[in-house]
Design an enzyme around this catalytic site. Structure first.
Site, PDB file in Angstrom:
ATOM      1  N   THR A 246       0.836  -1.204   0.000  1.00 59.52           N
ATOM      2  CA  THR A 246       0.000   0.000   0.000  1.00 59.52           C
ATOM      3  C   THR A 246       0.867   1.249   0.000  1.00 59.52           C
ATOM      4  OG1 THR A 246      -0.187   0.190   2.403  1.00 59.52           O
ATOM      5  CG2 THR A 246      -1.842  -1.180   1.263  1.00 59.52           C
TER       6      THR A 246
ATOM      7  N   SER B 217       6.099  -0.839   7.354  1.00 59.73           N
ATOM      8  CA  SER B 217       5.546  -0.520   6.030  1.00 59.73           C
ATOM      9  C   SER B 217       4.293   0.332   6.187  1.00 59.73           C
ATOM     10  CB  SER B 217       5.223  -1.804   5.270  1.00 59.73           C
ATOM     11  OG  SER B 217       4.167  -2.502   5.910  1.00 59.73           O
ATOM     12  N   HIS B 218       3.903   0.964   5.087  1.00 64.85           N
ATOM     13  CA  HIS B 218       2.699   1.792   5.077  1.00 64.85           C
ATOM     14  C   HIS B 218       1.481   0.992   5.538  1.00 64.85           C
ATOM     15  CE1 HIS B 218      -0.843   3.748   3.227  1.00 64.85           C
ATOM     16  NE2 HIS B 218      -0.227   4.853   3.614  1.00 64.85           N
ATOM     17  N   ALA B 219       1.310  -0.218   5.012  1.00 62.97           N
ATOM     18  CA  ALA B 219       0.157  -1.050   5.376  1.00 62.97           C
ATOM     19  C   ALA B 219       0.142  -1.342   6.877  1.00 62.97           C
ATOM     20  CB  ALA B 219       0.165  -2.354   4.591  1.00 62.97           C
TER      21      ALA B 219
END
Length: 106
Positions: free
Chosen positions: A37, A60-62
């Protein structure tokens, strides 16, 4: 299987989204399955009951967004976008890091 970014257990309809700009149908409660994401995925993440990604780590973004939104999330599966198809009924067990088809599959 992958790494749990935020725990939870969800059953729902899989929506594989590769391009967040493609305006794919995505209903409230669907399960977002994607490679990774970025901010452009936020509208899908907001509606999602759970998030599953092929790549990513705990920063991470997710992972970060799922923790902020308190949504079950499994990252780093390696192949979720190749294993599941849009419309599949899947189970996301973000306690164990496992994603699977329900008994009926579709």
């Amino acid at each position: 299987t992958g790494t749990t970014a935020f725990p939870g257990f969800v059953k729902g309809i899989c929506r594989v989204i590769v391009d967040p700009h493609a305006h794919s149908q995505f209903d409230e409660g669907n399960i977002l399955v994607t490679g990774m994401t970025r901010p452009e995925f936020f509208p899908y993440m907001k509606k999602a009951a759970a998030i599953v990604t092929d790549v990513g780590g705990v920063l991470s973004h997710a992972a970060i967004t799922a923790r902020e939104m308190k949504k079950p999330c499994i990252i780093g599966t390696g192949n979720a976008t190749k294993t599941f198809r849009t419309g599949d009924n899947i189970i996301v067990n973000a306690h164990t890091g496992e994603v699977s088809l329900t008994q009926h599959g579709k």
